[in-house]
Structure formats: structure tokens, C-alpha cells
Design a protein around this motif. Structure first.
Motif, short mmCIF file in Angstrom:
data_model
loop_
_atom_site.label_atom_id
_atom_site.label_comp_id
_atom_site.label_asym_id
_atom_site.label_seq_id
_atom_site.Cartn_x
_atom_site.Cartn_y
_atom_site.Cartn_z
N LEU A 271 0.70 -1.22 -0.13
CA LEU A 271 0.01 -0.20 0.09
C LEU A 271 0.92 1.38 0.21
CD1 LEU A 271 -2.91 -0.91 2.64
CD2 LEU A 271 -2.71 -0.96 0.11
N ASP A 272 0.28 2.40 -0.87
CA ASP A 272 1.02 3.37 -0.60
C ASP A 272 0.15 4.57 -0.21
OD1 ASP A 272 2.95 3.29 -2.79
OD2 ASP A 272 1.48 3.03 -4.24
N LEU A 273 -1.30 4.17 0.30
CA LEU A 273 -2.01 5.14 0.87
C LEU A 273 -3.44 4.34 1.39
CD1 LEU A 273 -3.11 8.17 1.60
CD2 LEU A 273 -4.10 8.04 -0.76
N THR A 274 -3.73 4.80 2.66
CA THR A 274 -4.96 4.22 2.93
C THR A 274 -6.06 5.60 3.30
OG1 THR A 274 -4.11 2.33 4.33
CG2 THR A 274 -6.31 3.02 4.88
N VAL A 275 -7.32 5.19 2.86
CA VAL A 275 -8.31 6.30 2.98
C VAL A 275 -9.52 5.48 3.67
CG1 VAL A 275 -9.98 7.48 1.84
CG2 VAL A 275 -7.91 7.38 0.53
N MET A 276 -9.62 6.13 4.91
CA MET A 276 -10.62 5.53 5.88
C MET A 276 -12.11 6.34 5.47
SD MET A 276 -8.80 3.90 7.95
CE MET A 276 -9.90 3.63 9.48
N SER A 277 -12.99 5.31 5.70
CA SER A 277 -14.27 5.86 5.52
C SER A 277 -14.76 6.47 7.04
CB SER A 277 -15.52 4.49 5.29
OG SER A 277 -15.06 4.30 3.93
N PRO A 278 -15.69 7.20 7.17
CA PRO A 278 -15.92 8.05 8.54
C PRO A 278 -16.31 7.02 9.60
CG PRO A 278 -16.88 9.34 6.47
CD PRO A 278 -16.33 8.12 5.98
N GLY A 279 -17.21 6.06 9.15
CA GLY A 279 -17.91 5.11 10.13
C GLY A 279 -16.86 4.36 10.88
N VAL A 280 -15.43 4.08 10.07
CA VAL A 280 -14.48 3.28 10.89
C VAL A 280 -13.72 3.70 11.61
CG1 VAL A 280 -12.96 1.64 10.02
CG2 VAL A 280 -14.72 1.97 8.46
N GLU B 264 -11.81 10.58 3.92
CA GLU B 264 -12.29 11.05 2.68
C GLU B 264 -12.23 12.30 2.35
OE1 GLU B 264 -16.29 12.02 0.45
OE2 GLU B 264 -16.13 11.80 2.59
N ILE B 265 -12.33 13.21 3.27
CA ILE B 265 -12.33 14.65 3.40
C ILE B 265 -10.82 15.13 2.67
CG2 ILE B 265 -12.28 16.74 4.54
CD1 ILE B 265 -15.09 15.42 4.04
N GLN C 269 -14.76 12.64 10.38
CA GLN C 269 -13.97 13.15 9.30
C GLN C 269 -12.85 13.88 9.61
OE1 GLN C 269 -17.84 14.81 7.71
NE2 GLN C 269 -17.78 13.52 5.93
N LEU C 270 -13.09 14.59 10.65
CA LEU C 270 -11.95 15.77 10.97
C LEU C 270 -10.71 14.72 11.51
CD1 LEU C 270 -13.98 18.62 12.13
CD2 LEU C 270 -12.47 18.60 10.04
N GLU C 271 -11.10 13.80 12.21
CA GLU C 271 -10.01 13.09 12.73
C GLU C 271 -8.89 12.62 11.85
OE1 GLU C 271 -11.37 9.79 16.11
OE2 GLU C 271 -12.09 9.32 14.10
N THR C 272 -9.02 12.64 10.60
CA THR C 272 -7.90 12.12 9.55
C THR C 272 -7.66 13.15 8.71
OG1 THR C 272 -9.81 11.12 8.34
CG2 THR C 272 -8.45 9.71 9.60
N TYR D 43 -12.82 14.19 21.70
CA TYR D 43 -13.65 14.70 20.85
C TYR D 43 -13.46 16.10 20.56
CZ TYR D 43 -18.61 16.17 19.51
OH TYR D 43 -19.83 16.56 18.83
N ILE D 44 -13.21 16.90 21.35
CA ILE D 44 -13.07 18.47 21.14
C ILE D 44 -11.98 18.76 20.27
CG2 ILE D 44 -12.21 20.71 22.41
CD1 ILE D 44 -13.78 19.63 24.92
N ALA D 45 -10.75 17.78 20.38
CA ALA D 45 -9.66 17.93 19.73
C ALA D 45 -10.00 17.75 18.13
CB ALA D 45 -8.45 16.97 20.10
N ALA D 46 -10.80 16.83 17.95
CA ALA D 46 -11.00 16.58 16.75
C ALA D 46 -12.01 17.23 16.00
CB ALA D 46 -12.03 15.23 16.69
N LYS D 47 -12.89 18.08 16.71
CA LYS D 47 -13.50 19.28 16.14
C LYS D 47 -12.78 20.40 15.76
CE LYS D 47 -17.99 17.91 16.51
NZ LYS D 47 -18.83 17.64 15.13
N GLU D 48 -11.81 20.88 16.75
CA GLU D 48 -10.93 21.74 16.56
C GLU D 48 -9.96 21.75 15.51
OE1 GLU D 48 -9.10 22.47 20.63
OE2 GLU D 48 -10.74 23.41 20.95
N ARG D 49 -9.79 20.42 14.75
CA ARG D 49 -8.85 20.14 13.59
C ARG D 49 -9.35 20.69 12.38
NH1 ARG D 49 -6.32 14.47 13.02
NH2 ARG D 49 -4.74 15.85 11.99
N ILE D 50 -10.46 21.28 12.43
CA ILE D 50 -11.12 21.94 11.19
C ILE D 50 -10.42 23.26 10.98
CG2 ILE D 50 -12.87 23.47 12.44
CD1 ILE D 50 -14.81 22.85 10.01
N ALA D 51 -9.66 23.91 11.88
CA ALA D 51 -8.98 25.04 11.80
C ALA D 51 -7.52 24.97 11.71
CB ALA D 51 -9.45 26.11 12.77
N GLU D 52 -6.96 23.77 12.10
CA GLU D 52 -5.54 23.73 12.17
C GLU D 52 -4.54 24.17 11.30
OE1 GLU D 52 -4.76 19.72 13.55
OE2 GLU D 52 -4.34 19.30 11.34
N ASN D 53 -5.03 24.24 10.12
CA ASN D 53 -4.19 24.51 9.06
C ASN D 53 -4.37 25.96 8.47
OD1 ASN D 53 -2.27 21.95 8.84
ND2 ASN D 53 -4.33 21.15 7.84
#
Length: 460
Positions: free
Chosen positions: A80-89, A109-110, A179-182, A210-220
Motif C-alpha cells: 500500500l501507498d495510501l489508506t483512505v478511511m471511511s468516516p464510520g470506521v 475521505e475529506i 471526518q476531521l480525525e483524519t 472529541y474536542i480536539a477532533a472538532k478543533e482540527r477543522i482550523a488547524e491549517n
């Protein structure tokens, strides 16, 4: 991004997994879609991916697609060169940890869609209000520009529209914590976090995660980007001090020097000077939580450069979203409301707050390890009978009795719960489906649950 010839695993099927596989196929990757459910139809899944991909990209760009079901073939890890996770996994599965240990990039996926797509992203997350805010902002943007896509957790995978995006496109995206976890390089032009209350602790395990995952929306995000936050949320007010983007707050309780706020019944947009947007009496969506959703959409649109008159006229015409405090019908003097999207206690509290009649309430469902104390306390004399279903019914009943609420009925099926509601509701009452729980175990999603409720109402 050059994916041609890359071996890419898509982990998890469903609508997001198949859309991700289709995008990879269009861009020349050799795709392996894996799902642990060996009862799925591998042939059907592959055919649908190929058919969709062939309709969106020329044959010379295509890669290959294979589908693997059941036990994970660990020999694949060396290819494998890359793995793309579905949100429910979940991302903490042992096999995913092995991928990380082998330095195989693990995306969501995002991240894949962002890497392959074009245009500006306006991204929204939060525990509650995401779908309403995303739908409203999407409508504002469609009234402003031609090339607009509304995607994400709202039911339309971001990866499914990437092939259609252009440099001047706008992607309005609803983002879940899953979705934001990844995300890695995902950078929205404008982001928003609407609120944060406990949810999905069965997946994230701690509130901090949970909070950390939400806050990743702005990390970049950077200094020329915008991040819209709820000033009345203590977690977000603190987060606003650390964000790299320009922070804009919205508030339903106080005037702000910069941002969007509610002054009496008037929504004010204050950037350089205070500008009235509209009065809440002019809106078709009800309740303070919806005024907050509207203010977040106003702030995001205005920050992106949408004229205030376009924002104003869209707000006045917006009728809300299906399954969120949705009036279904009045039958025999009883008003029926579908709030199936109330999948956690905080969302369900807002459903109760919107009721202006004595209410018979359907609650319960899949256990996301939530606490129901605040939900029960919010009944405040409005709820006359609580009809409980699903895996959480005993837990909720125990909480209710401990807090002094004893008008409880247990039902073994959704249909039985509805029958009990019809039996107990009197003319002038309301029947509200606002379960405070996910639908899994009884329905495949909250939409199916809400549709069933509406069907039962129409049959009365």
C-alpha cells in the motif's frame, strides 16, 4: 495530486467509501476497497464504482478496482501507498495501527477530496446545528455564485463532486468529528465550529479527544482565512485565542465589537460598522438555536464577500431542513413533529425547547454513552409522557426516575411507541420524535427513522 499507479486501500464501503474509490479510480489509482462485512455483494459494489467513474473521467485516466470482504489480508500491507478511511470506521483499530507503524499514510475521505479538488472550501462542524447551517450557507452561496457544491456529512460525499469542481467553485462542507480525525493538509477558506457538547464518546472515548477532533477543522488555516466561533461556548471562546485564522464570533446573548449578534429580535452583522441583516420574526426557522445557526451562516458568507442583500433575502426564504423539528401534520387536534435528527441529548433539548404545547415524547435508541440528566431536566413541565425505545430505554428511565420524572412508558418497537403516543396525546398536545440517541440498531440512519414517523402520522 498524482495518484496514477498508486496502490490505495479504501477502508469501509457505504456511500463515502464507494465515492472515495470512484475518485481514486478516475485519477489512475489501483484501488482496493475493503469491508469486513463478508455478506456484502462485491460484484455490485465494483460495478457501481466502475460505472460512476467511467461517467466522470476519460478512460486513459482510469486505474483499477478490486473489492475485498471479510478478514483483512495482512499481506496487503506491504503493497500500500495510501489508506483512505471511511468516516464510520474507527481509526484506532489494530490493523490501522499496523498501517501507521509501517508509515502508510492514513487519510479520510475529506483529505482525499481536498487533495484532488479545486475551489474554496467553507467548512462547518459542531455538535448540533451543522446540517441546518450547511444547508442555509449552501443556499446563500448558490444565490451568489454558479459553481457551488454542498457536501460532507449532510449525505453527499465530498469525493463524489471533486471531478466537477473548478478553480472558482465553492464547496460548502458539513464536517463530523469522524471526518476531521483524519485531516492532514485540509484548509478551508472559512471554517466554523457552532458548539461543543458531549457526543460520540463511544468512538472518541474522552471529551478531550472529541474536542480536539472538532478543533482540527482550523488547524491549517492561516492569517488570511476566517474561523467563525460561538462566543457563548466557553470551549470555543478559549479556542479562539489559539486559532491562526481571523476569528469571528457570533452571539445570541450579547453585542459584539466584531462579528454577528442578536440585538433584541434583530440579527446584526458588525464588521466595520453594525449592519442590520433581518429580524427573527422574518425567518421561517424557529428557536434560539436556529438563530445561532443563521448567525454562523451570515458570518461565514459575509467573511467570504457575499453582499448583505443576498444574505438577507436568502435568510428570509430558508425553510429549514427535513427531520429537524419538522412539523409533519395536525391530526385530531394533535400536532406531530419529527426531530429525528435529535441524535444526542443537547440536540434533543432544543427540540423540547421549541415545543409550545404539552408534549408526548419518543426517546431512546442506540447507546453512544451519553448522559441524559440535562435532557430530562429540560422537560420543565412540557413533557407529559415519555415513551422509550431501543437499547438506552432502561438507562434513560433510571435517570428520569432519579430526577423525579415518572410518566414513562416502555415500548418494544417503534410502531408500538407511536401507538402509545396516539393513545396518550389529547387535542391541543404535541407528539415529538426527538430521541436523544442515534437510530442504529432499529434503523440504518436518522432519516429512515424520521421517514417512518412521518409515514405513521400520515396513516392516522
Amino acid at each position: 495530486m498524482d495518484l496514477k499507479g498508486k496502490k490505495v486501500l479504501v477502508f469501509g464501503s457505504g456511500i463515502s467509501g464507494e465515492a472515495a474509490a470512484g475518485l481514486l479510480f478516475c485519477n489512475g489509482a489501483d484501488v482496493v476497497l475493503y469491508d469486513g462485512n463478508e455478506k456484502l455483494d462485491a460484484g455490485r459494489i465494483k460495478d457501481e464504482i466502475l460505472q460512476e467513474g467511467r461517467s466522470k473521467a476519460p478512460e486513459e485516466t482510469h486505474g483499477t478496482v478490486s473489492v475485498v470482504l471479510g478478514d483483512f489480508p495482512e499481506a496487503l500491507l506491504g503493497e500500500l501507498d495510501l489508506t483512505v478511511m471511511s468516516p464510520g470506521v474507527p481509526t484506532d483499530l489494530p490493523i490501522v495501527e499496523k498501517m501507521k507503524a509501517k508509515d502508510i499514510p492514513v487519510w479520510g475521505e475529506i483529505e482525499l477530496a481536498y487533495a484532488c479538488g479545486k475551489g474554496d472550501v467553507l467548512a462547518i462542524t459542531g455538535t448540533n446545528g451543522k446540517t441546518t447551517t450547511t444547508s442555509l450557507l449552501g443556499q446563500i452561496m448558490k444565490n451568489y455564485k454558479e459553481s457551488v457544491f454542498v457536501v460532507g456529512n449532510i449525505g453527499n460525499p465530498y469525493t463524489s463532486v471533486v471531478q466537477d469542481t473548478e478553480e472558482d467553485s465553492v464547496i460548502v462542507a458539513e464536517m463530523s468529528s469522524f471526518q476531521l480525525e483524519t485531516v492532514h493538509r485540509f484548509r478551508p477558506r472559512v471554517s466554523a465550529i457552532l458548539n461543543i457538547t458531549p457526543d460520540h464518546l463511544n468512538r472518541h472515548h474522552t471529551m478531550e479527544a472529541y474536542i480536539a477532533a472538532k478543533e482540527r477543522i482550523a488547524e491549517n488555516q492561516m492569517a488570511d482565512d476566517f474561523c467563525v466561533l460561538n462566543y457563548e461556548d466557553e470551549v470555543l471562546r478559549e479556542f479562539g485565542e489559539k486559532v491562526g485564522a481571523q476569528v469571528l464570533y457570533f452571539s445570541s446573548r450579547r453585542k459584539l465589537n466584531r462579528g454577528v449578534y442578536l440585538d433584541g429580535k434583530t440579527i446584526i452583522c458588525h464588521f466595520d460598522e453594525p449592519v442590520p441583516v433581518c429580524d427573527t420574526d422574518e425567518l421561517q426557522i424557529l428557536g434560539t438555536h436556529n438563530y445561532e445557526n443563521a448567525m454562523a451562516a451570515v458570518a461565514m458568507a459575509y467573511a467570504y464577500g457575499v453582499p448583505i442583500n443576498v444574505i438577507r433575502e436568502t435568510l428570509k426564504c430558508f425553510a429549514g431542513v427535513e427531520h429537524r423539528i419538522e412539523f409533519v401534520a395536525e391530526k385530531n387536534g394533535v400536532a406531530y413533529y419529527n426531530d429525528s435528527k435529535g441524535t444526542n441529548p443537547d440536540a434533543a433539548i432544543r427540540g423540547i425547547q421549541a415545543m409550545n404545547r404539552p408534549t408526548v415524547l419518543i426517546g431512546g435508541g442506540y447507546d453512544k454513552e451519553s448522559s441524559y440528566d440535562e435532557w430530562i431536566r429540560a422537560f420543565g413541565g412540557k413533557v407529559k409522557k415519555l415513551v422509550l425505545i431501543g437499547a438506552t430505554r432502561e438507562k434513560i428511565a433510571e435517570t428520569a426516575r432519579r430526577l423525579g420524572f415518572n410518566d414513562i412508558v416502555m415500548a418494544d418497537s417503534f410502531e408500538e411507541a407511536f401507538e402509545r403516543c396516539v393513545e396518550y396525546a389529547q387535542p391541543g398536545d404535541a407528539v415529538l420524535l426527538s430521541p436523544a440517541c442515534a437510530s442504529w440498531g432499529m434503523f440504518k440512519n436518522y432519516e429512515e427513522r424520521g421517514d417512518k414517523f412521518k409515514q405513521l402520522v400520515e396513516q392516522l
